[in-house]
Scaffold this active site. Sequence first.
Site, PDB file in Angstrom:
ATOM      1  N   CYS A  16       0.815  -1.217   0.000  1.00 43.77           N
ATOM      2  CA  CYS A  16       0.000   0.000   0.000  1.00 43.77           C
ATOM      3  C   CYS A  16       0.851   1.270   0.000  1.00 43.77           C
ATOM      4  O   CYS A  16       0.627   2.169  -0.801  1.00 43.77           O
ATOM      5  CB  CYS A  16      -0.956   0.007   1.189  1.00 43.77           C
ATOM      6  N   HIS A  17       1.825   1.339   0.907  1.00 48.26           N
ATOM      7  CA  HIS A  17       2.644   2.546   1.015  1.00 48.26           C
ATOM      8  C   HIS A  17       4.130   2.259   1.157  1.00 48.26           C
ATOM      9  O   HIS A  17       4.903   3.160   1.459  1.00 48.26           O
ATOM     10  CB  HIS A  17       2.152   3.417   2.183  1.00 48.26           C
ATOM     11  N   GLY A  18       4.527   0.994   0.979  1.00 49.88           N
ATOM     12  CA  GLY A  18       5.946   0.663   0.891  1.00 49.88           C
ATOM     13  C   GLY A  18       6.690   0.429   2.188  1.00 49.88           C
ATOM     14  O   GLY A  18       7.897   0.631   2.247  1.00 49.88           O
TER      15      GLY A  18
END
Length: 131
Positions: free
Chosen positions: A95-97
Amino acid sequence: STELDVAAIRPGQAIKAVFRKQPLFVRRLTPAEMQAANAVPTSSLRDPQTLAERTKEGHGDMLVTMGVCTHLGCVPLGAAEGENKGEYGGYFCPCHGSHYDTAGRIRKGPAPLNLVVPDYVFTTDTKIVVG
């Protein structure tokens, strides 16, 4: 509570289960994964914890964590065969790393905390009860 038989989990393998309607990851660490986790100075970690603090005595090769990223609650990859385990060989949240290491500790990305270790006990050498 949730009871799991962990006897069939081979070193380097993880399984996904469900606990309180959320994903639960159970991973049997290889000696190399344990060594890599233990080699990291806790002072370099955003949320400092040793592998021993995240596992049960006598079962240091068995990591039990919630499968929920501590950033915004996505489900990280890395528990299933062939999934992206991130730069540190643990879990990767697409999703956001956020990247987690083999001990489920946050190493890179926006997640503020390590993957949560739920309350659990070993009832035998091969069975755990979570919750």
